[in-house]
Scaffold this active site. Sequence first.
Site, PDB file in Angstrom:
ATOM      1  N   GLY A   8      79.130   4.933  44.608  1.00  0.00           N
ATOM      2  CA  GLY A   8      79.388   3.510  45.043  1.00  0.00           C
ATOM      3  C   GLY A   8      80.317   3.156  43.954  1.00  0.00           C
ATOM      4  N   LEU A  10      83.390   2.098  44.152  1.00  0.00           N
ATOM      5  CA  LEU A  10      83.979   0.908  44.456  1.00  0.00           C
ATOM      6  C   LEU A  10      83.507  -0.262  44.500  1.00  0.00           C
ATOM      7  CD1 LEU A  10      86.106   2.919  47.002  1.00  0.00           C
ATOM      8  CD2 LEU A  10      86.790   2.381  44.704  1.00  0.00           C
ATOM      9  N   GLY A  11      82.138  -0.405  44.276  1.00  0.00           N
ATOM     10  CA  GLY A  11      81.280  -1.522  44.429  1.00  0.00           C
ATOM     11  C   GLY A  11      81.413  -2.585  43.293  1.00  0.00           C
ATOM     12  N   GLN A  12      80.687  -3.784  43.271  1.00  0.00           N
ATOM     13  CA  GLN A  12      80.991  -4.530  42.060  1.00  0.00           C
ATOM     14  C   GLN A  12      80.417  -4.046  40.794  1.00  0.00           C
ATOM     15  OE1 GLN A  12      77.896  -7.682  42.303  1.00  0.00           O
ATOM     16  NE2 GLN A  12      79.015  -9.217  41.123  1.00  0.00           N
ATOM     17  N   ASP A  34      83.036   7.544  46.289  1.00  0.00           N
ATOM     18  CA  ASP A  34      82.673   6.650  47.199  1.00  0.00           C
ATOM     19  C   ASP A  34      83.159   7.159  48.470  1.00  0.00           C
ATOM     20  OD1 ASP A  34      82.195   3.018  46.418  1.00  0.00           O
ATOM     21  OD2 ASP A  34      82.169   3.828  48.430  1.00  0.00           O
ATOM     22  N   ILE A  35      82.652   6.151  49.548  1.00  0.00           N
ATOM     23  CA  ILE A  35      82.726   6.648  50.901  1.00  0.00           C
ATOM     24  C   ILE A  35      84.285   6.836  51.350  1.00  0.00           C
ATOM     25  CG2 ILE A  35      82.477   4.507  52.155  1.00  0.00           C
ATOM     26  CD1 ILE A  35      80.500   6.004  54.020  1.00  0.00           C
ATOM     27  N   ARG A  36      84.978   6.200  50.801  1.00  0.00           N
ATOM     28  CA  ARG A  36      86.520   6.131  51.275  1.00  0.00           C
ATOM     29  C   ARG A  36      87.431   6.117  49.965  1.00  0.00           C
ATOM     30  NH1 ARG A  36      88.204   1.076  50.341  1.00  0.00           N
ATOM     31  NH2 ARG A  36      86.673  -0.542  49.707  1.00  0.00           N
ATOM     32  N   TYR A 142      65.818  -4.753  52.245  1.00  0.00           N
ATOM     33  CA  TYR A 142      66.252  -4.464  50.964  1.00  0.00           C
ATOM     34  C   TYR A 142      65.350  -4.331  49.602  1.00  0.00           C
ATOM     35  CZ  TYR A 142      69.279  -5.186  46.559  1.00  0.00           C
ATOM     36  OH  TYR A 142      69.854  -5.199  45.541  1.00  0.00           O
ATOM     37  N   LYS A 146      64.208  -1.199  47.763  1.00  0.00           N
ATOM     38  CA  LYS A 146      63.987  -0.966  46.264  1.00  0.00           C
ATOM     39  C   LYS A 146      62.559  -0.762  45.716  1.00  0.00           C
ATOM     40  CE  LYS A 146      68.307  -1.779  45.497  1.00  0.00           C
ATOM     41  NZ  LYS A 146      69.259  -0.670  44.856  1.00  0.00           N
TER      42      LYS A 146
HETATM   43  C1  VAH Z   1      71.845  -9.262  46.427  1.00  0.00           C
HETATM   44  N1  VAH Z   1      73.351  -9.128  44.399  1.00  0.00           N
HETATM   45  O1  VAH Z   1      72.216 -10.511  46.207  1.00  0.00           O
HETATM   46  C2  VAH Z   1      72.247  -8.498  45.112  1.00  0.00           C
HETATM   47  C3  VAH Z   1      71.158  -8.558  43.973  1.00  0.00           C
HETATM   48  C4  VAH Z   1      69.371  -9.843  43.032  1.00  0.00           C
HETATM   49  C5  VAH Z   1      70.424  -9.692  43.994  1.00  0.00           C
HETATM   50  O2  VAH Z   1      70.143  -7.342  44.498  1.00  0.00           O
HETATM   51  O3  VAH Z   1      71.448  -8.494  47.288  1.00  0.00           O
END
Ligand code: VAH
Length: 315
Positions: A8, A10-12, A34-36, A142, A146
Amino acid sequence: MHKVMVTGCLGQIGSELVAQLRAQNGVDSVIATDIRRPDHNETVESGPFEVLDVTDYDRMLKIATDYQVDTLIHLAALLSAVAEERPQFAWQLNMTGLVNALEVARELDLKFFTPSSIGAFGPSTPKDNTPQDTIQRPTTMYGVTKVSGELLCDYYHTKYEVDTRGVRFPGLISYKTLPGGGTTDYAVDIYYEALRKGHYESFIKEGTYMDMMYMPDAIGAIIKLMNADPERLIHRNAFNITAMSFEPEQIKAAIQKELPDFEMTYAVDPARQAIADSWPNQIDASCAKAEWDFEPQYDLEAMTKDMLAQLKTRI
Ligand code: VAH
């Protein structure tokens, strides 16, 4: 961490972590994946890069073997808002990717990092001064991925002695790479809009407190945790960390100190507001401070000054 593979990239987080590690340890010390493969991207062009879909175990193992890495930092995952729109895909990507990464770390005896989030907490979690060890019943996909990830990483440490470490990131604010599909993204968007239009329409309502952190502190935390003495670690997956907690009116006021004419209105997004409402107001980071000397450098005022100064050179 002499030879690090990052998924990952290329992510933030990935784009800034790769840049920092390459600056510290040399460009060839980081295998960015990364995937691309995008055209004209600094992360891709500044050192080793490989295309990797993290659901492809064989490819992940081959890259880690061929480059003889000693550390795997697994960042590839869907964030909260996007995950809530595509929950089944989010489970498949976030969990298959994590299991593959943990298996590669076990197979090759790698140090391992993957982030959790304040999203690993839910409505029944104590909202203020949220403890390191407490109730974790998230109501988002999400958050489910986690919490599952935290348990899986601890399991791989206990069962297979894999050196797994992680942090529960708050909302992360940065100017180099836009976040993709998060709930806390309003606190990034607001800076861009303040400079572009002098106005921002917040999708998170007034009075909604969330933990936040400036990206330099987030990158510093990853590197500090990964270099910490394992004998000091009582916890591993994953440490509460935070630098500040604020609600939209407070970040507005901080921006107005620099841009007096800046204005903000509200157009609340019910989906992302519901996610934000399920998260803590402010978490306790005392274990991270005690076990590996976590100490953020930026508060809201310092972050706002730097964000606006940096963005002015880009916008
Ligand atoms: C989101 N930036 O908003 C992420 C993060 C705590 C937030 O996990 O999903």
